[in-house]
Design an enzyme around this catalytic site. Structure first.
Site, PDB file in Angstrom:
ATOM      1  N   SER A  65       3.761  29.553  -8.466  1.00 58.95           N
ATOM      2  CA  SER A  65       2.467  29.112  -8.735  1.00 58.95           C
ATOM      3  C   SER A  65       2.463  29.558 -10.257  1.00 58.95           C
ATOM      4  O   SER A  65       1.822  28.677 -10.763  1.00 58.95           O
ATOM      5  CB  SER A  65       1.486  29.365  -8.166  1.00 58.95           C
ATOM      6  OG  SER A  65       1.113  28.620  -6.996  1.00 58.95           O
ATOM      7  N   LYS A  68       3.279  26.614 -12.435  1.00 59.55           N
ATOM      8  CA  LYS A  68       2.466  25.784 -12.978  1.00 59.55           C
ATOM      9  C   LYS A  68       1.456  25.528 -14.318  1.00 59.55           C
ATOM     10  O   LYS A  68       0.769  24.934 -15.023  1.00 59.55           O
ATOM     11  CB  LYS A  68       1.024  26.306 -11.920  1.00 59.55           C
ATOM     12  CG  LYS A  68       1.321  26.238 -10.009  1.00 59.55           C
ATOM     13  CD  LYS A  68      -0.063  25.610  -9.149  1.00 59.55           C
ATOM     14  CE  LYS A  68       0.411  25.780  -7.743  1.00 59.55           C
ATOM     15  NZ  LYS A  68      -0.540  26.347  -7.687  1.00 59.55           N
ATOM     16  N   TYR A 190       7.977  19.426  -7.945  1.00 58.35           N
ATOM     17  CA  TYR A 190       6.908  20.461  -7.977  1.00 58.35           C
ATOM     18  C   TYR A 190       7.537  21.847  -7.290  1.00 58.35           C
ATOM     19  O   TYR A 190       7.694  22.426  -7.337  1.00 58.35           O
ATOM     20  CB  TYR A 190       5.650  19.940  -6.837  1.00 58.35           C
ATOM     21  CG  TYR A 190       4.928  21.106  -6.873  1.00 58.35           C
ATOM     22  CD1 TYR A 190       4.884  21.833  -5.181  1.00 58.35           C
ATOM     23  CD2 TYR A 190       3.746  21.487  -8.021  1.00 58.35           C
ATOM     24  CE1 TYR A 190       4.296  22.555  -4.981  1.00 58.35           C
ATOM     25  CE2 TYR A 190       3.278  22.933  -7.510  1.00 58.35           C
ATOM     26  CZ  TYR A 190       2.854  23.222  -5.985  1.00 58.35           C
ATOM     27  OH  TYR A 190       2.377  24.651  -5.389  1.00 58.35           O
ATOM     28  N   TYR A 242      -7.430  31.697  -8.610  1.00 60.81           N
ATOM     29  CA  TYR A 242      -7.533  31.124  -7.507  1.00 60.81           C
ATOM     30  C   TYR A 242      -9.306  31.435  -6.941  1.00 60.81           C
ATOM     31  O   TYR A 242     -10.246  31.520  -8.347  1.00 60.81           O
ATOM     32  CB  TYR A 242      -6.836  30.772  -6.273  1.00 60.81           C
ATOM     33  CG  TYR A 242      -5.624  30.696  -6.458  1.00 60.81           C
ATOM     34  CD1 TYR A 242      -4.502  31.234  -6.282  1.00 60.81           C
ATOM     35  CD2 TYR A 242      -5.109  28.801  -6.821  1.00 60.81           C
ATOM     36  CE1 TYR A 242      -3.204  31.472  -6.816  1.00 60.81           C
ATOM     37  CE2 TYR A 242      -3.825  28.835  -7.457  1.00 60.81           C
ATOM     38  CZ  TYR A 242      -3.371  29.921  -7.131  1.00 60.81           C
ATOM     39  OH  TYR A 242      -1.482  29.378  -7.362  1.00 60.81           O
ATOM     40  N   VAL A 260       2.846  33.750  -4.946  1.00 61.45           N
ATOM     41  CA  VAL A 260       3.478  33.963  -3.859  1.00 61.45           C
ATOM     42  C   VAL A 260       4.935  34.765  -3.599  1.00 61.45           C
ATOM     43  O   VAL A 260       4.977  34.720  -2.886  1.00 61.45           O
ATOM     44  CB  VAL A 260       3.269  33.142  -2.381  1.00 61.45           C
ATOM     45  CG1 VAL A 260       1.811  32.881  -2.470  1.00 61.45           C
ATOM     46  CG2 VAL A 260       4.210  31.473  -2.606  1.00 61.45           C
TER      47      VAL A 260
HETATM   48  O1  DON Z   1       2.828  25.406  -2.634  1.00 61.81           O
HETATM   49  C1  DON Z   1       2.791  26.303  -2.169  1.00 61.81           C
HETATM   50  O2  DON Z   1       2.086  26.422  -1.476  1.00 61.81           O
HETATM   51  C2  DON Z   1       3.709  27.271  -3.314  1.00 61.81           C
HETATM   52  N1  DON Z   1       4.409  26.211  -3.638  1.00 61.81           N
HETATM   53  C3  DON Z   1       2.888  27.610  -4.292  1.00 61.81           C
HETATM   54  C4  DON Z   1       1.563  28.535  -3.801  1.00 61.81           C
HETATM   55  C5  DON Z   1       1.417  30.093  -4.821  1.00 61.81           C
HETATM   56  O3  DON Z   1       2.250  30.707  -5.411  1.00 61.81           O
HETATM   57  C6  DON Z   1       0.272  30.524  -4.316  1.00 61.81           C
HETATM   58  N2  DON Z   1      -0.676  30.939  -5.711  1.00 61.81           N
HETATM   59  N3  DON Z   1      -0.391  32.734  -5.574  1.00 61.81           N
END
Ligand code: DON
Length: 618
Positions: A65, A68, A190, A242, A260
């Site tokens: 993430s 992003k 994405y 978040y 993550v």
């Molecule tokens: O879309 C997802 O769930 C992962 N590619 C990214 C989620 C993420 O990194 C949340 N951040 N803490």
């Protein structure tokens, strides 16, 4: 290189939190579960490009993430703000990263940091195909990191086959026309962007680039338009963590983004990027050690952005003087000196320094405008200015218009090329007549021009009547009788020199005294800038009616400078040997008068230098 105390601090911090093993690695993307949970790196990169790294700073892991925030910057560059805001809002959702937080009526995701907003943002990246979009993302990310990056295909495949929730979100976004075309294609972009591999060092450098107004502090490459920085940092500050964002801005106080994959990047605008890599996550998907390290670093080093110290305006103006104190290097006759003694104070010179922001430009404006009498000329020297932001340029544009309307000539000198100040002025001040003069090489040339303006406005004419080929009434020859002048004339030779022609060179024997009968010459010395680099510096300008190389009268062995004609000039000279070897009474009298005149001239130059030194000491 010895480790700095700051580096040792980070090593201590790393050791302290090595024992913190709370949390679990992400496993909802199966490939992520394979990461070594004990990896732990901390890196700080300053806006000067200084890197402090401890632990696993160069181990590659999945950006997830964190991508992003940087893709949001690309979307802002590839579209106008209205389009981006129509597709994704900038409100913190207070919910988890994978929440389906869409505006009820428009379907617009709350912000670009949650998955829904990020997928919408990936769809806004320029490119006719998914391939073009991901290539654009990689191209820009590599400007931030300064190195080649790649998509980890195992993680990409793993996420693609298990990303059912994101697939549902992308089709929902298509339903609301937040996505156009095939939602699967955007979703694929994405998934690829989240699967880009980075290191902790990369993330800290990406953060430092945002802190450095969008310019990579190590490579100097611009990765993001300066105007988009507040947008990106704004959503990182309000939404980047978040449903921990509130606590984060309260406890750490820096725009940030987590992933993550175990990374966190935090940005202290104008100062540094901080990154931590430790894959064990808390229930909100944030790195446990990452949170602990960032909070400790912020509190230990007082980095909370809302606890900003007063901007150092005190160092903005490093020298402040006027033209009656510091003169150009051109020699001028008595009447000219008197006019400049009386009216030179109308030339205001400000040597500026540091990072110029709104308040520093305001200080400069106040220093000029708050005077009882507005200056006739203002010279701003940017030689020691390290950066200038948009707000400061706007202030300077306003100053340029005000001074122009008041008949005051504004001059900028020694502007670092990296500022792009001319193009910024063009974009903010379309009427060129308001632009300051920016063509002078240095302060000396700028002062000379301002002095000439003043002399012209007081109808000064060179008081020295030149008789070509005869010694004119030069200060060094004052008090000479007609016979003495005739004697000197008999020793004289004369020549016309063309513009830029060398009259005499450094190192040649100093056995002649020269007189500028017509035109102007400059005296240049070679300054050693570095072992392999020399720079020519103009130390004197000699106009018509003045002499140069008088050192020959004092037994100087060789010349210390080059003398070059600034324009077509008539130069006369006599060899000192012809005078000193002559022991007639007239020759001895001439020598005495030459020494007296030289002493008077030198005293005047010393007086001016002392005034300049005094202004330096203020
Ligand atoms: O879309 C997802 O769930 C992962 N590619 C990214 C989620 C993420 O990194 C949340 N951040 N803490």
């Amino acid at each position: 290189m010895k480790l700095t105390p700051f580096h040792l601090h980070l090593e201590e911090l790393h050791k302290q939190f090595l024992e913190l093993k709370d949390g679990n690695v992400a496993d909802y993307i199966p490939e992520l579960a394979k990461v070594n949970p004990d990896h732990f790196g901390i890196v700080i990169v300053t806006v000067d490009g200084h890197v402090y790294q401890v632990g696993d700073s160069r181990v590659e892991f999945s950006i997830q993430s964190i991508s992003k925030a940087f893709t949001y910057g690309i979307a802002l560059e590839d579209n106008d703000l209205e389009t981006v805001e129509s597709k994704v809002d900038v409100e913190p959702s207070g919910e988890a990263f994978n929440s389906i937080s869409l505006e009820p009526d428009t379907g617009r995701p709350r912000n670009p940091m949650i998955n829904a907003g990020a997928i919408a943002t990936s769809g806004l990246v320029a490119g006719n195909t998914g391939e073009e979009k991901i290539n654009r993302i990689l191209e820009v990310f590599e400007k931030y990191t300064g190195r080649k990056l790649n998509v980890d295909l195992q993680i990409y495949e793993s996420e693609k086959t298990t990303g059912h929730r994101n697939r549902a979100i992308s089709h929902l976004l298509r339903n609301y026309d937040i996505l156009n075309g095939d939602p699967e294609e955007v979703l694929d972009v994405y998934f690829r962007q989240c699967s880009i591999n980075v290191t902790c060092r990369d993330l800290a450098l990406m953060g430092a680039t945002l802190a450095n107004d969008g310019v990579n502090p190590i490579t100097g490459i611009r990765a993001l338009d300066s105007k988009k920085i507040p947008n990106v940092l704004g959503v990182m500050a309000s939404c980047g963590m978040y449903d921990y964002s509130g606590n984060w801005i309260y406890r750490v106080g820096m725009p940030a983004k987590s992933g993550v994959g175990g990374g966190i990047v935090a940005v202290l605008p104008g100062q540094l990027g901080l990154a931590v890599f430790s894959p064990r996550l808390d229930e909100k998907g944030n790195s446990v050690r990452g949170l602990a390290v960032c909070e400790t670093v912020s509190q230990t080093f007082d980095l909370h952005m809302l606890h900003s110290t007063r901007t150092t305006t005190s160092s903005t103006i490093r020298r402040n003087y006027d033209g009656s104190i510091v003169r150009s290097k051109i020699l001028r006759d008595g009447p000219a000196q008197e006019i400049l003694d009386q009216y030179g104070h109308g030339i205001r010179v400000l040597d500026l320094a540091g990072d110029m922001q709104f308040v520093s430009a305001e200080l400069v404006m106040h220093e000029i405008m708050a005077r009882e009498k507005l200056p006739t000329h203002v010279i701003l020297n940017f030689k020691h200015v390290s950066s200038i932001n948009h707000a400061a340029v706007q202030q300077l544009c306003d100053l340029a218009v005000t001074l122009h309307n008041e008949g005051c000539q504004l001059i900028f000198i020694e502007i670092p090329k990296s500022f792009g100040l001319t193009s910024k002025f063009k974009s903010m001040l379309s009427d060129e007549s308001f632009w300051p003069q920016m063509g002078f090489d240095d302060i000396d040339h700028a002062l000379e021009s301002c002095e000439n303006d003043i002399l012209e406005s007081y109808d000064w004419e060179s008081s020295i009547i030149n008789q070509k080929g005869q010694p004119s009434s030069q200060p060094i020859l004052s008090d000479m009788t007609t016979e003495e002048l005739a004697f000197i004339s008999s020793l004289m030779e004369s020549k016309v020199f063309e513009e830029n022609e060398i009259i005499c060179k450094e190192g040649e024997p100093a056995d002649k005294v020269f007189f500028v009968e017509e035109g102007q010459v400059s005296v240049w010395v070679n300054i050693i800038v570095s072992v392999s680099k020399k720079k020519k510096k103009r130390i004197n300008v000699v106009g018509e009616g003045f002499a140069f190389s008088e050192g020959a009268l004092l037994g100087a062995e060789s010349r210390i400078a080059d003398i070059i004609a600034d324009q077509k000039s008539i130069i006369s000279w006599f060899e000192t040997g012809k005078l000193f070897d002559n022991d007639s009474a007239i020759a001895l009298n001439i020598q005495k008068k030459l020494y007296k005149n030289l002493a008077i001239q030198t005293f005047h130059k010393l007086e001016l230098s002392n005034k300049e030194i005094k202004s330096l000491m203020q």
